[in-house]
Structure formats: C-alpha cells, structure tokens
Motif scaffolding. Structure first.
Motif, PDB file in Angstrom:
ATOM      1  N   LEU A   1       1.201  -0.899   0.085  1.00 20.10           N
ATOM      2  CA  LEU A   1      -0.228  -0.057  -0.327  1.00 20.10           C
ATOM      3  C   LEU A   1       0.793   1.646  -0.407  1.00 20.10           C
TER       4      LEU A   1
ATOM      5  N   ASN B   1       0.124   4.814  -2.575  1.00 24.29           N
ATOM      6  CA  ASN B   1       0.054   5.674  -1.970  1.00 24.29           C
ATOM      7  C   ASN B   1       1.336   6.749  -2.700  1.00 24.29           C
TER       8      ASN B   1
ATOM      9  N   ILE C   1      -0.200   7.353  -6.022  1.00 29.39           N
ATOM     10  CA  ILE C   1      -0.857   8.263  -5.738  1.00 29.39           C
ATOM     11  C   ILE C   1      -0.722   9.901  -5.632  1.00 29.39           C
TER      12      ILE C   1
ATOM     13  N   GLN D   1      -2.239  12.519  -8.306  1.00 29.71           N
ATOM     14  CA  GLN D   1      -3.255  12.665  -7.876  1.00 29.71           C
ATOM     15  C   GLN D   1      -3.714  13.840  -8.466  1.00 29.71           C
ATOM     16  N   ASP D   2      -3.366  15.408  -8.833  1.00 23.80           N
ATOM     17  CA  ASP D   2      -3.382  16.205  -9.402  1.00 23.80           C
ATOM     18  C   ASP D   2      -4.144  16.365 -10.692  1.00 23.80           C
TER      19      ASP D   2
ATOM     20  N   TYR E   1      -7.385  14.101 -10.010  1.00 19.75           N
ATOM     21  CA  TYR E   1      -7.941  15.463  -9.507  1.00 19.75           C
ATOM     22  C   TYR E   1      -8.335  16.195 -10.916  1.00 19.75           C
TER      23      TYR E   1
ATOM     24  N   GLN F   1     -11.172   9.433  -4.823  1.00 22.42           N
ATOM     25  CA  GLN F   1     -11.368   8.866  -3.778  1.00 22.42           C
ATOM     26  C   GLN F   1     -11.268   7.472  -3.797  1.00 22.42           C
TER      27      GLN F   1
ATOM     28  N   ALA G   1      -5.118  18.912  -6.909  1.00 19.22           N
ATOM     29  CA  ALA G   1      -6.217  18.128  -5.475  1.00 19.22           C
ATOM     30  C   ALA G   1      -5.742  19.073  -4.430  1.00 19.22           C
TER      31      ALA G   1
ATOM     32  N   ARG H   1      -6.034  18.364  -1.745  1.00 20.36           N
ATOM     33  CA  ARG H   1      -5.971  17.446  -0.394  1.00 20.36           C
ATOM     34  C   ARG H   1      -5.257  16.189  -1.124  1.00 20.36           C
ATOM     35  N   ASN H   2      -4.188  15.429   0.126  1.00 18.20           N
ATOM     36  CA  ASN H   2      -4.199  13.911   0.037  1.00 18.20           C
ATOM     37  C   ASN H   2      -5.147  12.992  -0.673  1.00 18.20           C
ATOM     38  N   PHE H   3      -5.287  12.064  -1.518  1.00 18.61           N
ATOM     39  CA  PHE H   3      -5.678  10.628  -1.484  1.00 18.61           C
ATOM     40  C   PHE H   3      -5.241   9.396  -1.522  1.00 18.61           C
ATOM     41  N   THR H   4      -4.241   9.802   0.109  1.00 13.97           N
ATOM     42  CA  THR H   4      -3.165   8.377  -0.147  1.00 13.97           C
ATOM     43  C   THR H   4      -4.192   7.589   0.674  1.00 13.97           C
ATOM     44  N   LEU H   5      -4.714   6.458   0.706  1.00 15.79           N
ATOM     45  CA  LEU H   5      -5.007   5.470   1.142  1.00 15.79           C
ATOM     46  C   LEU H   5      -4.285   5.049   2.366  1.00 15.79           C
ATOM     47  N   THR H   6      -5.499   4.888   3.155  1.00 16.41           N
ATOM     48  CA  THR H   6      -5.362   4.304   4.150  1.00 16.41           C
ATOM     49  C   THR H   6      -5.686   1.930   4.159  1.00 16.41           C
ATOM     50  N   PRO H   7      -5.118   1.349   5.613  1.00 21.62           N
ATOM     51  CA  PRO H   7      -5.830   0.332   5.645  1.00 21.62           C
ATOM     52  C   PRO H   7      -6.803   0.137   5.038  1.00 21.62           C
ATOM     53  N   GLU H   8      -7.273   1.041   6.049  1.00 19.50           N
ATOM     54  CA  GLU H   8      -8.683   0.505   6.138  1.00 19.50           C
ATOM     55  C   GLU H   8      -9.712   0.274   4.579  1.00 19.50           C
ATOM     56  N   MET H   9      -8.934   1.659   4.341  1.00 18.73           N
ATOM     57  CA  MET H   9      -9.659   2.193   2.671  1.00 18.73           C
ATOM     58  C   MET H   9      -9.879   1.498   1.723  1.00 18.73           C
ATOM     59  N   ALA H  10      -8.234   1.084   1.858  1.00 19.88           N
ATOM     60  CA  ALA H  10      -7.778   0.074   0.715  1.00 19.88           C
ATOM     61  C   ALA H  10      -8.598  -1.939   1.167  1.00 19.88           C
ATOM     62  N   GLY H  11      -8.530  -1.759   2.552  1.00 20.48           N
ATOM     63  CA  GLY H  11      -9.167  -3.842   2.314  1.00 20.48           C
ATOM     64  C   GLY H  11      -8.284  -4.182   3.078  1.00 20.48           C
ATOM     65  N   VAL H  12      -6.832  -4.434   3.584  1.00 22.23           N
ATOM     66  CA  VAL H  12      -6.168  -4.519   3.694  1.00 22.23           C
ATOM     67  C   VAL H  12      -5.891  -4.569   5.020  1.00 22.23           C
TER      68      VAL H  12
ATOM     69  N   ARG I   1       0.618  -5.477   7.678  1.00 22.19           N
ATOM     70  CA  ARG I   1       1.436  -6.706   7.570  1.00 22.19           C
ATOM     71  C   ARG I   1       1.925  -6.873   8.440  1.00 22.19           C
TER      72      ARG I   1
END
Lengths: 202, 290
Positions: A15, A19, A22, A26-27, A30, A48, B61, B63-74, B77
């Motif tokens: 991940l 990221n 991303i 992302q720009d 978006y 998102q 953008a 804001r940042n659109f980086t994913l958390t483990p919860e968002m990514a469903g992982v 590790r």
C-alpha cells in the motif's frame, strides 16, 4: 524509486508503494474528475473512489500508460456518477463562506499573487469554460478534457476511453465546435494573447 | 461564414490543428485553406478555442488522496509478527538470566567438588604407597582368595582364559574401603603347563606359581588401575596375583558425570534459546519499524 518498481510493489499488495503513485498522479486524476463533474466535492469523491478501485484492481493492469489506466478508472467513475445524477436529479450546493454567502470558486483555486480584478476575470472565465464543458455530453467532455486540458495525444486518449483513435478525433472536433459556440459570448474575458492568434500553420 | 463547413471539414481542421493528419491529407487541406477564407476562419476559431482551454486554470488536488489500510481493505502486514516481540524479548531475557545463574552455580558447585578431589589424590597416592607395607592380605587368608590352588589347577589343566571376579573388601581380607570394589581381571591366555596334573611337590608348585606370576605381572601392570597391590607372600600356597584395585576416583568421576552432563545441557539449551529469541526479537522489531 521508479514508477515500474512502485507498480510492481503495489501489485504485490504494498500500500505504501501505491500511495506514492497516488501522490504522483492525484493532481491529474482530480483535475479530470473536476472537469468532468464540475463540483469539487463530487470530484473528490470520484477521485477517492477511483484510487480505491485502482488499488483493488491493480492486478488487472497489464502495462502501458499507467496514467491512462488511472484516468480510465476515474473517468468511468465520473460516468457512473453522472448517470446516477441523471436518474435522480439534485441541486448542487455551492460552498458557503463565513457569512453564509455562496462561494463561486473554492479557496484552493485562489492565486494569492494576482490582483482582485484579475482574479475575478479568471474565475469568471474558468466558470464560463466549466459551464461550457458541462453542457457537453460526457463522452465528448472526457475527450476534450483529456486532449485540450490534460494534454494527452490521441493515442493515449483512445487508451483512456477504450475507443479507436478515429473516435477520439471525431468526438474532439465536435466537442471543440460546441465549445466554440458556447464560448462565443465570453471572448471579452479571454486574455489578449489568446485573442491575437496569427493565422497559419499550427 | 463557417456555416457551410461539413463535419468532415471540422474534423480535418481539428486534426490538422493537433498535427494528427496524414501528410497527404495535410497537403490537401492546406491547399483548400489557401483558396477558401471560411476554412481559414474556422481554423482560427478552433485555435483560439483550444488555446483558451489549454490556458485554463490548472487544477490541483485540494488534499491528499492516499489510502489507509482500512480504505484499501487490507490488513496491516507486520501486526501479527510485531505482537510476538514482547514475548520473545521476555523469553530471551529470562533465558539469559537462567543461563548466568546456572553457570555461576556450576562454578560454585564445581569448586566445592574440586577441593575434595584435589585433596583425595594425595590420599590415594599415599594409600597406594602404603599398601605394600601394610599386611593387606593375611597369610592365613590367602587360600581364601579366588586365586588359589584349585584355580591354578584349572590353569594347569587347560590353557583357558582366566576371567575372575574378585569382590573386595571382605572382612577376612581386612581391607577398609568405603565402597564395594569389583575387580575385573583381564582375560589371559596362559601357556600350557609342563608339569603333570595335581602332581609334583611344593617346590614345583612354587616354581610354577612364580612362572605364572611372572607371566601375569606384565598384564597386571598394563592395566592402569593402580591402588591396591597384592604382593607375593611367603605362604604354603604363595600364588599371589597382582590385582588391579578398585578405581575409587573413577567411580566418583563417573558418579558426577550425569550431573555434569545435565548442567552442561541446561546451559547449552538456555544459551541457544536466549540467543535465538533475542535475534528473532531484534529482527521483528526492525521489521515493525520499517
């Protein structure tokens, strides 16, 4: 680390690597969503959702242009949302300021270096262009955003919309023609350097 | 002015604007534009339209659109492995502590055991030196020894291997040993005896015994069991064998051998467990941080 290595790690479920991709794109993603949706909030949601969908389906990425692959996902997400809105029409809410006045353009579009007059003209032009884009059918809109705003060539745009290059060429010319007609009433807002165009070869 | 253009004209102009026409089509269109003002005007309108769009405000953008483990469903590790880190660290610490304690206790116990052993060596030496002087074997008791005339007769009869087990001490021998001693003599092949069976006078028997003794003496001295020495005694049956004595120090050493082995194995096990769990804990800690 280069893009190929990050993609490879992301395909293995890393991940953090995804990221970093991303942050690099992302720009672009978006901007595509914003030009397609016309609303910052809807564009954020689509962006998102597109990144989540991209991470979950990154194993289906078979090489080629990664940004084209990302933009195809976000464009499809925008299509879905636009179709849903067509079935259930809603009135979009404009952002509100401290005095509960509507903000025509969000604060993140502001450029602190420009004068208030320039900013007003720019925002008016931006809004005029956005309105004209929103008048286009989504299929035309996506192509003209890809080629004329994001700077993609025909082949890459065809990869995004998964259509032949001839379709891109056709949709683009018709979209430009409609935009020309739409922007007829906004020429006074266009900066002088764009109005003084010499005739001749491209 | 441009209303007379067909969709194909617009498409050709748009592609020409982007440089996407084939060379032949491009030359054809350029020739037409030179002769038609409406094509040139349409081209200019498309160029301006594209310029406006390309100069459009760049959108970034918000804001940042980086994913958390919860968002990514992982799942994270390293969580399951990091959870073992405290247990491994504790195990390593306890093992190391026990190792030190066992090593210290072995040193203390070994030191206490070493003192009596060191003191016992001179005692045994003195005892072995004093043994010939003391009347270890009563002359009257000599016939009671396993090496007696009948045994000699057996030796005389057939040159069979002699394997005798002599248990000492017995009260009749007057030996004062703390533990029962089992003496095993070596198997000896004796040469056939020239004399007759059971016949002969005492001088012959004495000569025979001396010869047998002289033959057996190197065998007895070859065995490294030193302490008690049976010397020939002037007796009617002077058959005296030099017997190896009870290996009392060896028995003590063998008696302590299991204890030593257990302690050593405990030390080795604790050291291995301590080192391995410690290394594993370090590796997991580094993975968790990365």
């Amino acid at each position: 680390m280069d893009e190929a290595a990050l993609i490879s790690d992301a395909r293995q479920g890393d991940l953090n690597a995804f990221n970093r991709l991303i942050l690099a794109y992302q720009d672009l993603v978006y901007a595509q969503a914003y030009r397609m949706m016309g609303e910052p909030e809807a564009a954020e949601d689509a962006t998102q959702e597109a990144f989540i969908s991209a991470f979950r389906s990154i194993r289906s990425y078979r090489g080629g242009s990664f940004r084209a692959w990302l933009l195809r996902i976000v464009t499809n997400a925008c299509y879905d949302e636009l179709r849903r809105r067509k079935r259930r029409p809603t009135t979009p809410l404009e952002p509100m300021d401290a005095e509960d006045e509507e903000i025509e353009s969000p604060h993140w579009l502001a450029d602190p270096s420009e004068s208030p007059e320039d900013r007003t003209e720019r925002l008016e032009l931006d809004q005029a262009i956005q309105n004209c884009l929103e008048d286009l059918p989504p299929d035309f809109r996506s192509v003209v955003v890809l080629v004329d705003i994001q700077g993609f060539d025909y082949i890459e745009a065809a990869e995004v919309i998964k259509k032949p290059v001839g379709t891109v060429k056709s949709r683009l010319s018709r979209a430009r023609l409609r935009l020309r007609d739409c922007l007829q009433g906004w020429w006074e807002l266009i900066p002088a350097q764009f109005r003084l165009v010499n005739e001749g070869k491209p | 002015m441009t209303t007379n253009l067909t969709p194909r004209d617009w498409e050709a102009l748009s592609a020409y604007l982007d440089g996407q026409l084939a060379p032949k089509e491009q030359q054809l269109l350029e020739a037409r534009m030179r002769s038609r003002a409406d094509l040139r005007a349409a081209m200019e309108e498309l160029r301006r339209t594209r310029a406006v769009l390309r100069a459009h405000l760049e959108v970034r953008a918000p804001r940042n659109f980086t994913l958390t483990p919860e968002m990514a469903g992982v799942r994270p590790r390293s969580r399951p492995t990091v959870a073992f880190f405290p247990a491994l660290r504790l195990t390593s610490a306890i093992s190391s502590l026990l190792f030190v304690l066992v090593a210290l206790s072995e040193l203390l116990i070994g030191g206490r055991l070493a003192l009596p052993m060191a003191a016992g060596e001179p005692q045994r030496e003195a005892m072995s030196e004093a043994a010939p002087q003391e009347p270890v074997l009563e002359p009257s008791a000599a016939p009671a020894m396993a090496v007696e005339a009948p045994a000699a007769e057996e030796v005389e009869a057939t040159p069979q291997p002699v394997a005798k087990a002599v248990e000492a001490p017995t009260p009749s021998l007057g030996l004062e040993l703390a533990q029962p001693i089992v003496i095993e003599t070596e198997t000896v092949e004796l040469p056939p005896f020239a004399g007759g069976m059971g016949g002969g006078d005492g001088a012959d028997e004495t000569q025979l015994d001396e010869e047998a003794l002289s033959q057996m003496a190197p065998i007895a001295t070859a065995t490294p069991l030193p302490t008690l020495t049976f010397t020939p005694q002037p007796s009617p049956s002077p058959t005296v064998m030099e017997q190896p004595t009870a290996p009392a120090p060896d028995r003590a050493r063998f008696a302590r051998f299991p204890e030593w082995t257990v302690l050593r194995w405990v030390e080795i096990t604790l050291a291995i467990v301590g080192l391995s769990t410690g290394l594993l804990a370090i590796i997991l800690h580094r993975r968790g941080r990365s």
